[in-house]
Scaffold this active site. Structure first.
Site, PDB file in Angstrom:
ATOM      1  N   ARG A  59       0.833  -1.217   0.000  1.00  0.00           N
ATOM      2  CA  ARG A  59       0.000   0.000   0.000  1.00  0.00           C
ATOM      3  C   ARG A  59       0.861   1.257   0.000  1.00  0.00           C
ATOM      4  NH1 ARG A  59      -3.981  -0.685   4.797  1.00  0.00           N
ATOM      5  NH2 ARG A  59      -4.833   1.290   4.038  1.00  0.00           N
ATOM      6  N   HIS A 109      -5.716   7.830  12.069  1.00  0.00           N
ATOM      7  CA  HIS A 109      -5.333   6.419  12.018  1.00  0.00           C
ATOM      8  C   HIS A 109      -3.907   6.225  11.529  1.00  0.00           C
ATOM      9  CE1 HIS A 109      -9.815   5.083  11.884  1.00  0.00           C
ATOM     10  NE2 HIS A 109      -9.401   5.378  13.107  1.00  0.00           N
ATOM     11  N   CYS A 117       8.587   3.246  15.827  1.00  0.00           N
ATOM     12  CA  CYS A 117       9.474   2.279  16.483  1.00  0.00           C
ATOM     13  C   CYS A 117       8.766   1.707  17.714  1.00  0.00           C
ATOM     14  CB  CYS A 117      10.786   2.939  16.914  1.00  0.00           C
ATOM     15  SG  CYS A 117      11.881   1.766  17.743  1.00  0.00           S
ATOM     16  N   GLY A 175     -16.894  10.225   2.044  1.00  0.00           N
ATOM     17  CA  GLY A 175     -16.299   8.962   1.602  1.00  0.00           C
ATOM     18  C   GLY A 175     -16.003   7.985   2.710  1.00  0.00           C
TER      19      GLY A 175
HETATM   20  C1  BV8 Z   1     -10.429   2.013  19.481  1.00  0.00           C
HETATM   21  C2  BV8 Z   1      -6.004   1.942   9.713  1.00  0.00           C
HETATM   22  C3  BV8 Z   1     -10.241   2.082  21.811  1.00  0.00           C
HETATM   23  C4  BV8 Z   1      -5.379   0.739   9.232  1.00  0.00           C
HETATM   24  C5  BV8 Z   1      -8.223   1.382  10.432  1.00  0.00           C
HETATM   25  C6  BV8 Z   1     -18.175  -2.194  18.941  1.00  0.00           C
HETATM   26  C7  BV8 Z   1     -18.745  -0.945  18.935  1.00  0.00           C
HETATM   27  C8  BV8 Z   1     -17.966   0.181  18.802  1.00  0.00           C
HETATM   28  C9  BV8 Z   1     -16.590   0.085  18.635  1.00  0.00           C
HETATM   29  C10 BV8 Z   1     -16.040  -1.154  18.604  1.00  0.00           C
HETATM   30  C11 BV8 Z   1     -16.814  -2.291  18.774  1.00  0.00           C
HETATM   31  N1  BV8 Z   1     -15.967  -3.354  18.718  1.00  0.00           N
HETATM   32  C12 BV8 Z   1     -14.696  -2.907  18.519  1.00  0.00           C
HETATM   33  C13 BV8 Z   1     -14.736  -1.589  18.460  1.00  0.00           C
HETATM   34  C14 BV8 Z   1     -13.632  -0.686  18.264  1.00  0.00           C
HETATM   35  C15 BV8 Z   1     -13.148  -0.693  16.814  1.00  0.00           C
HETATM   36  C16 BV8 Z   1     -14.282  -0.628  15.843  1.00  0.00           C
HETATM   37  O1  BV8 Z   1     -14.841   0.426  15.590  1.00  0.00           O
HETATM   38  N2  BV8 Z   1     -14.630  -1.788  15.242  1.00  0.00           N
HETATM   39  C17 BV8 Z   1     -15.702  -1.788  14.266  1.00  0.00           C
HETATM   40  C18 BV8 Z   1     -15.389  -2.792  13.173  1.00  0.00           C
HETATM   41  C19 BV8 Z   1     -17.015  -2.096  14.995  1.00  0.00           C
HETATM   42  N3  BV8 Z   1     -12.353   0.506  16.706  1.00  0.00           N
HETATM   43  C20 BV8 Z   1     -11.079   0.483  17.103  1.00  0.00           C
HETATM   44  O2  BV8 Z   1     -10.501  -0.509  17.480  1.00  0.00           O
HETATM   45  C21 BV8 Z   1     -10.386   1.843  17.100  1.00  0.00           C
HETATM   46  N4  BV8 Z   1      -9.742   2.010  18.363  1.00  0.00           N
HETATM   47  O3  BV8 Z   1     -11.624   1.882  19.566  1.00  0.00           O
HETATM   48  O4  BV8 Z   1      -9.618   2.156  20.551  1.00  0.00           O
HETATM   49  C22 BV8 Z   1      -9.200   2.180  22.838  1.00  0.00           C
HETATM   50  C23 BV8 Z   1      -9.520   2.786  24.035  1.00  0.00           C
HETATM   51  C24 BV8 Z   1      -8.558   2.887  24.991  1.00  0.00           C
HETATM   52  C25 BV8 Z   1      -7.287   2.378  24.782  1.00  0.00           C
HETATM   53  C26 BV8 Z   1      -6.977   1.765  23.566  1.00  0.00           C
HETATM   54  C27 BV8 Z   1      -7.947   1.660  22.579  1.00  0.00           C
HETATM   55  C28 BV8 Z   1      -9.311   1.919  16.037  1.00  0.00           C
HETATM   56  C29 BV8 Z   1      -9.909   1.715  14.680  1.00  0.00           C
HETATM   57  C30 BV8 Z   1      -8.858   2.011  13.619  1.00  0.00           C
HETATM   58  C31 BV8 Z   1      -8.640   0.785  12.764  1.00  0.00           C
HETATM   59  N5  BV8 Z   1      -7.783   1.155  11.658  1.00  0.00           N
HETATM   60  N6  BV8 Z   1      -7.402   1.805   9.470  1.00  0.00           N
HETATM   61  C32 BV8 Z   1      -5.319   0.722   7.731  1.00  0.00           C
HETATM   62  O5  BV8 Z   1      -5.692   1.706   7.079  1.00  0.00           O
HETATM   63  O6  BV8 Z   1      -4.895  -0.302   7.235  1.00  0.00           O
HETATM   64  S1  BV8 Z   1      -9.841   1.185  10.064  1.00  0.00           S
HETATM   65  C33 BV8 Z   1     -10.187   1.467   8.410  1.00  0.00           C
HETATM   66  O7  BV8 Z   1     -11.597   1.295   8.216  1.00  0.00           O
HETATM   67  C34 BV8 Z   1     -10.005   2.913   7.990  1.00  0.00           C
HETATM   68  O8  BV8 Z   1      -8.967   3.568   8.591  1.00  0.00           O
HETATM   69  C35 BV8 Z   1     -11.281   3.596   8.314  1.00  0.00           C
HETATM   70  O9  BV8 Z   1     -11.190   4.234   9.550  1.00  0.00           O
HETATM   71  C36 BV8 Z   1     -12.220   2.495   8.548  1.00  0.00           C
HETATM   72  C37 BV8 Z   1     -13.487   2.750   7.810  1.00  0.00           C
HETATM   73  O10 BV8 Z   1     -13.187   2.667   6.485  1.00  0.00           O
HETATM   74  P1  BV8 Z   1     -13.707   3.805   5.467  1.00  0.00           P
HETATM   75  O11 BV8 Z   1     -12.645   4.812   5.378  1.00  0.00           O
HETATM   76  O12 BV8 Z   1     -15.071   4.253   5.818  1.00  0.00           O
HETATM   77  O13 BV8 Z   1     -13.725   2.933   4.158  1.00  0.00           O
HETATM   78  P2  BV8 Z   1     -14.836   1.895   3.726  1.00  0.00           P
HETATM   79  O14 BV8 Z   1     -14.260   1.062   2.645  1.00  0.00           O
HETATM   80  O15 BV8 Z   1     -15.434   1.237   4.936  1.00  0.00           O
HETATM   81  O16 BV8 Z   1     -15.979   2.821   3.107  1.00  0.00           O
HETATM   82  C38 BV8 Z   1     -15.691   3.599   1.974  1.00  0.00           C
HETATM   83  C39 BV8 Z   1     -16.928   4.426   1.688  1.00  0.00           C
HETATM   84  O17 BV8 Z   1     -16.646   5.269   0.565  1.00  0.00           O
HETATM   85  C40 BV8 Z   1     -18.125   3.584   1.323  1.00  0.00           C
HETATM   86  O18 BV8 Z   1     -19.255   4.039   2.056  1.00  0.00           O
HETATM   87  C41 BV8 Z   1     -18.327   3.838  -0.189  1.00  0.00           C
HETATM   88  O19 BV8 Z   1     -19.690   3.877  -0.539  1.00  0.00           O
HETATM   89  C42 BV8 Z   1     -17.719   5.213  -0.333  1.00  0.00           C
HETATM   90  N7  BV8 Z   1     -17.156   5.485  -1.668  1.00  0.00           N
HETATM   91  C43 BV8 Z   1     -16.522   4.606  -2.500  1.00  0.00           C
HETATM   92  N8  BV8 Z   1     -16.140   5.260  -3.618  1.00  0.00           N
HETATM   93  C44 BV8 Z   1     -16.528   6.557  -3.481  1.00  0.00           C
HETATM   94  C45 BV8 Z   1     -17.176   6.701  -2.240  1.00  0.00           C
HETATM   95  N9  BV8 Z   1     -17.689   7.868  -1.820  1.00  0.00           N
HETATM   96  C46 BV8 Z   1     -17.562   8.932  -2.643  1.00  0.00           C
HETATM   97  N10 BV8 Z   1     -16.958   8.874  -3.851  1.00  0.00           N
HETATM   98  C47 BV8 Z   1     -16.430   7.710  -4.297  1.00  0.00           C
HETATM   99  N11 BV8 Z   1     -15.837   7.677  -5.497  1.00  0.00           N
END
Ligand code: BV8
Length: 228
Positions: A59, A109, A117, A175
């Site tokens: 990536r 993120h 590190c 997005g």
């Molecule tokens: C944390 C980096 C706490 C890596 C990413 C239950 C309920 C609530 C929360 C949780 C739960 N269970 C677990 C959790 C927490 C968890 C979470 O939310 N899980 C989800 C699955 C339920 N979250 C975490 O763990 C976060 N940390 O909560 O910490 C904590 C507290 C104290 C101490 C320590 C910790 C951390 C989450 C970060 C994960 N890392 N990315 C990498 O990039 O490889 S996540 C990754 O997916 C992205 O970064 C982004 O944030 C996330 C969402 O993705 P999107 O960007 O929305 O992309 P996606 O493909 O999903 O959607 C694209 C959209 O674009 C679509 O809607 C599409 O229609 C649209 N689109 C497409 N083309 C176009 C368009 N729109 C316009 N024009 C176009 N042309």
């Protein structure tokens, strides 16, 4: 936007899709190619660091081959001419906002073009592969990992983000599927703090009903129209 002074913009993978970068949850997206647990969690990294390095190295390489699109350029234009507060909070780990000319950008993120590190916590600008365990320029240990926030890890600068949401008159989400927290909850926070909320996305995201207004379409069309 006459009565608007302070704006928070949240962007997700959809704003970079038209630049040729895979999103996560669209068909053929990154999470279809890899199990999240294997490549975007600390457990996955300790289980198989080479797999994770190869995932992020690919990536990091791809991001350096693509260009910003009109959506990134429109936000950069807004950034240049907006004299109120503006914060572009991006979930994306690419550098397309900055390459389009935006400066008020916060990568909650992390970033592909940075290495963290695991031993001394230093962050280094990084454009090369991490496969092969290069040494940390700071402490000399072979302990560099992608500077990306994995599931279960705390996103960067959350206090600064909530401070900006408290002061925002307008919150625009661009997005993102609204699938991942805490980013997916920002619209509710902004609304509670009194901001107008607008969603610009190809389709309605998971939290679409929290927005005062939601427009569907491609970011390269909707964002320049909104910036005006
Ligand atoms: C944390 C980096 C706490 C890596 C990413 C239950 C309920 C609530 C929360 C949780 C739960 N269970 C677990 C959790 C927490 C968890 C979470 O939310 N899980 C989800 C699955 C339920 N979250 C975490 O763990 C976060 N940390 O909560 O910490 C904590 C507290 C104290 C101490 C320590 C910790 C951390 C989450 C970060 C994960 N890392 N990315 C990498 O990039 O490889 S996540 C990754 O997916 C992205 O970064 C982004 O944030 C996330 C969402 O993705 P999107 O960007 O929305 O992309 P996606 O493909 O999903 O959607 C694209 C959209 O674009 C679509 O809607 C599409 O229609 C649209 N689109 C497409 N083309 C176009 C368009 N729109 C316009 N024009 C176009 N042309």
């Amino acid at each position: 936007m006459s009565d608007i002074r302070n704006i928070v913009v949240l962007t997700g993978a959809g704003i970079s899709a038209e630049s040729g970068i895979d999103t996560f949850r669209d068909s053929g997206g990154l999470w279809e190619q890899h199990r999240v647990e294997d490549v975007a969690t600390p457990e996955g990294f300790s289980r198989d660091p080479d797999l994770v390095h190869r995932f992020y190295d690919a990536r990091r390489e791809a991001v350096q081959q693509v260009e910003p699109n009109p959506a990134h350029e429109a936000l950069a234009l807004l950034d240049k001419r907006w004299d109120g507060d503006l914060l572009i909070v991006t979930q994306n780990v690419d550098d397309l906002h900055e390459r389009a000319g935006a400066s008020r950008v916060l990568h909650m993120h992390g970033e592909l073009l940075s290495a963290l590190c695991a031993r001394c916590d230093a962050r280094h600008r990084w454009s090369e592969p991490l496969f092969g365990r290069p040494e940390c320029p700071g402490c000399g240990e072979a302990a560099l990992r992608p500077d990306v926030v994995w599931f279960g890890e705390m996103p960067y600068e959350m206090e600064r983000i909530y401070d900006a949401l408290r002061r925002a008159d307008m919150f625009v989400s661009i997005g993102t599927s609204g699938a991942v927290y805490p980013a997916a909850g920002f619209v509710r926070d902004a609304r509670e703090f009194g901001a107008r909320t607008l969603e610009l996305n190809l389709e309605r995201g998971e939290g679409s009903y929290w927005f005062h207004e939601s427009r569907q379409g491609r970011a390269s069309k909707l964002v320049p129209e909104w910036v005006g």
